[in-house]
Write a protein that holds these residues in place. Structure first.
Motif, short mmCIF file in Angstrom:
data_model
loop_
_atom_site.label_atom_id
_atom_site.label_comp_id
_atom_site.label_asym_id
_atom_site.label_seq_id
_atom_site.Cartn_x
_atom_site.Cartn_y
_atom_site.Cartn_z
N GLY A 120 11.25 -69.05 -0.20
CA GLY A 120 12.66 -69.10 -0.60
C GLY A 120 13.14 -67.79 -1.18
N VAL A 121 13.87 -67.90 -2.30
CA VAL A 121 14.46 -66.72 -2.92
C VAL A 121 13.46 -66.12 -3.91
CG1 VAL A 121 16.37 -65.90 -4.36
CG2 VAL A 121 16.78 -67.67 -2.64
N TRP A 122 13.22 -64.81 -3.80
CA TRP A 122 12.22 -64.18 -4.67
C TRP A 122 12.66 -62.80 -5.12
CZ3 TRP A 122 8.83 -60.07 -2.72
CH2 TRP A 122 8.99 -59.77 -1.38
N SER A 123 12.01 -62.35 -6.17
CA SER A 123 12.35 -61.02 -6.70
C SER A 123 11.08 -60.32 -7.16
CB SER A 123 13.31 -61.17 -7.89
OG SER A 123 12.65 -61.78 -8.96
N VAL A 124 11.23 -59.05 -7.50
CA VAL A 124 10.12 -58.29 -8.11
C VAL A 124 10.68 -57.61 -9.35
CG1 VAL A 124 8.88 -57.86 -5.95
CG2 VAL A 124 10.58 -56.21 -6.75
N MET A 125 9.78 -57.22 -10.26
CA MET A 125 10.23 -56.49 -11.44
C MET A 125 9.85 -55.02 -11.33
SD MET A 125 9.36 -57.00 -15.46
CE MET A 125 10.55 -58.27 -15.80
N PHE A 126 10.84 -54.14 -11.51
CA PHE A 126 10.58 -52.69 -11.55
C PHE A 126 10.34 -52.27 -12.99
CE2 PHE A 126 13.37 -51.16 -7.70
CZ PHE A 126 12.69 -52.03 -6.87
N LYS A 127 9.51 -51.26 -13.15
CA LYS A 127 9.29 -50.71 -14.50
C LYS A 127 9.88 -49.31 -14.58
CE LYS A 127 5.06 -49.58 -16.05
NZ LYS A 127 3.70 -49.85 -16.53
N GLN A 128 10.58 -49.07 -15.70
CA GLN A 128 11.10 -47.72 -15.95
C GLN A 128 10.07 -47.05 -16.85
OE1 GLN A 128 12.01 -45.30 -17.80
NE2 GLN A 128 14.14 -44.70 -17.57
N PRO A 129 9.37 -46.02 -16.36
CA PRO A 129 8.20 -45.51 -17.09
C PRO A 129 8.52 -44.85 -18.43
CG PRO A 129 8.66 -44.13 -15.17
CD PRO A 129 9.60 -45.29 -15.11
N GLN A 130 9.67 -44.18 -18.54
CA GLN A 130 9.95 -43.49 -19.81
C GLN A 130 10.34 -44.48 -20.91
OE1 GLN A 130 12.68 -41.46 -17.58
NE2 GLN A 130 10.97 -40.42 -16.60
N LEU A 131 11.21 -45.40 -20.57
CA LEU A 131 11.70 -46.35 -21.59
C LEU A 131 10.83 -47.59 -21.69
CD1 LEU A 131 15.51 -46.16 -20.77
CD2 LEU A 131 14.33 -45.08 -22.68
N GLU A 163 20.62 -48.71 -17.92
CA GLU A 163 19.41 -47.89 -18.07
C GLU A 163 18.64 -47.77 -16.76
OE1 GLU A 163 18.82 -46.12 -20.47
OE2 GLU A 163 19.54 -47.01 -22.33
N MET A 164 18.30 -48.91 -16.17
CA MET A 164 17.43 -48.90 -14.99
C MET A 164 18.18 -48.41 -13.74
SD MET A 164 14.42 -49.43 -13.79
CE MET A 164 13.33 -50.69 -14.44
N SER A 165 19.39 -48.92 -13.53
CA SER A 165 20.07 -48.55 -12.29
C SER A 165 20.42 -47.05 -12.30
CB SER A 165 21.29 -49.42 -12.04
OG SER A 165 22.26 -49.22 -13.02
N ARG A 166 20.76 -46.52 -13.45
CA ARG A 166 21.04 -45.07 -13.55
C ARG A 166 19.77 -44.28 -13.23
NH1 ARG A 166 22.24 -42.54 -18.72
NH2 ARG A 166 21.60 -44.55 -19.49
N TYR A 167 18.66 -44.77 -13.77
CA TYR A 167 17.37 -44.11 -13.53
C TYR A 167 17.03 -44.14 -12.03
CZ TYR A 167 12.28 -43.88 -13.18
OH TYR A 167 10.99 -43.56 -12.79
#
Ligand SMILES: Cc1cc2nc3c(=O)[nH]c(=O)nc-3n(C[C@H](O)[C@H](O)[C@H](O)COP(=O)(O)OP(=O)(O)OC[C@H]3O[C@@H](n4cnc5c(N)ncnc54)[C@H](O)[C@@H]3O)c2cc1C
Length: 381
Positions: A120-131, A163-167
């Motif tokens: 079905g519907v799924w997602s993943v989590m991204f990590k922002q390494p600096q913050l 924060e994340m989308s700008r990065y």
């Protein structure tokens, strides 16, 4: 901004769908804490004990490293796997499609993705390494030409203050992006016949996922259908999109974007949806068109654009809900998904609730409640 307080990997909730969990798109944030290393003073040891301990530690270390190395090339929900950015295509002034490739040597990603796509519907989590913060993103279904095993694509909105989308939007090609998953957001049960997907902005990504999963089950006797209502602020966000039903001729006078339900100017006749003056279609519109061509008669899409004064209202939903064939005891499931910014979900189906460190579906409210639809299961993504 709410911090996610539960352990990484939210628990599955008590829901009609075994694999559904409760989240609000855009609100589920995660901050990673730095691990604190202990620094106890060394104690005297006999040389033999030192040698044994050292050898054992080296062995355990090598084992853990080898396990980590093995795991890190295959996407998994526990550890972060480094992918790398191979392309970034502008889809609209406010969003781009990011393509990320899996590391080499390639692990068993194909199998991981296949399982998720089937569910079905799924997602993943991204990590922002600096913050050291995490945000969730929704993979777009694979296109036919893609290296299936290796890459994942994401439609990501650029938030100048986020924060994340700008990065992410500032990254150079080849940069590594760590992600973990899949996180199953909602299972699409096998007996699902109809999906009405009400999407706002990047909420179209899970709509494409739902379409991919549902329609790939098509066979000679089973032809499920998906109807998508997609709302955007500007025409540029869905350039080239034309409506399949009369839904947008029945417009609501209310806009839900910006989190405010601003009423449009009283008495003003809403503008006709702009017919695309140009042949240019955004990549997302092209993907919706491709889905329609692949499954003729099983997909409809209607576009609503704030700047054209076309908003998703009760009649648009009711028209599509009523067009679904009656149940007649066939026990085929009919589902409504609502996905998009918080204000959008609240307006359409009521807000989700935050309780005991978890976000819950909350009671059905908003315009869907007012419609009192029978036989439809509503799920807020
Ligand atoms: C399951 C799931 C799937 C998702 N899939 C996608 C997807 O495919 N594509 C996509 O683009 N997004 C998706 N999202 C949303 C995504 O996870 C992020 O929430 C989004 O990219 C914004 O994150 P950010 O770090 O850039 O913004 P944040 O830094 O978290 O900020 C969010 C907003 O809050 C405002 N803000 C932040 N701090 C403050 C403050 N102190 N005061 C006032 N305002 C503030 C910012 O201006 C911004 O508008 C998904 C979310 C979920 C839960």
């Amino acid at each position: 901004m709410k911090l996610r307080t539960s352990a990484p990997g939210l628990p599955l909730l008590n829901s009609p769908f075994p694999l559904c969990r409760s989240v609000i798109r855009g609100r589920r944030h995660y901050v990673f804490s730095a691990s604190s290393a202990s620094s106890l003073p060394p104690k005297p040891r006999y040389w033999l004990r030192v040698a044994v301990v050292t050898t054992a530690a080296a062995g355990v270390g090598a084992f853990i490293r080898s396990q980590q190395d093995t795991k890190s090339t295959t996407l998994n929900p526990v550890t972060f796997t480094p992918y790398y950015l191979v392309s970034k295509e502008l889809v609209s002034p406010s969003g781009s499609i990011f393509t990320l490739k899996a590391p080499k040597p390639v692990g068993d990603n194909c199998q991981v993705y296949e399982e998720a796509w089937k569910t079905g519907v799924w997602s993943v989590m991204f990590k922002q390494p600096q913050l050291q913060i995490g945000r969730d993103y929704t993979p777009l279904p694979p296109t036919s030409g893609e290296g299936r095993e290796e890459s994942l694509r994401f439609f990501i909105r650029q938030d100048p203050h986020g924060e994340m989308s700008r990065y992410l939007h500032g990254l150079d090609m080849g940069t590594s992006i760590e992600m973990r998953g899949p996180q199953i957001e909602c299972e699409i049960p096998l007996d699902t016949q109809q999906i009405l997907f009400i999407a706002g902005g990047t909420g179209i990504a899970p709509a494409l996922q739902a379409g991919h999963t549902l329609l790939s089950r098509t066979n000679d006797t089973y032809k499920p259908e998906i109807h998508i209502l997609w709302a955007n602020r500007r025409r540029d966000d869905c350039a080239g999109g034309t409506n399949d039903s009369a839904a947008t001729t029945s417009r609501s006078q209310v806009s839900w974007f910006s989190g405010l339900l601003k009423t449009s100017i009283a008495g003003r006749t809403p503008a006709e949806p702009m017919k695309s003056a140009t042949t240019f279609s955004s990549l997302i519109v092209k993907e919706l068109e491709a889905l329609k061509s692949k499954y003729p008669g099983q997909v409809t899409v209607d576009y609503f654009v704030d700047e054209e004064n076309t908003f998703i209202g009760k009649k648009a939903i009711l028209d599509l809900a009523d067009s679904a064939p009656p149940d007649k005891g066939s026990h085929k499931r009919k589902m409504i998904f609502v996905s998009g910014p918080e204000g959008f979900i609240s307006y359409v189906a009521g807000p989700k609730l935050w309780a005991q460190g978890m976000e819950l579906q909350g009671p059905l409210q908003g315009i869907i409640k007012e419609l009192d639809l029978k036989d439809w299961t509503v799920w807020k993504l």
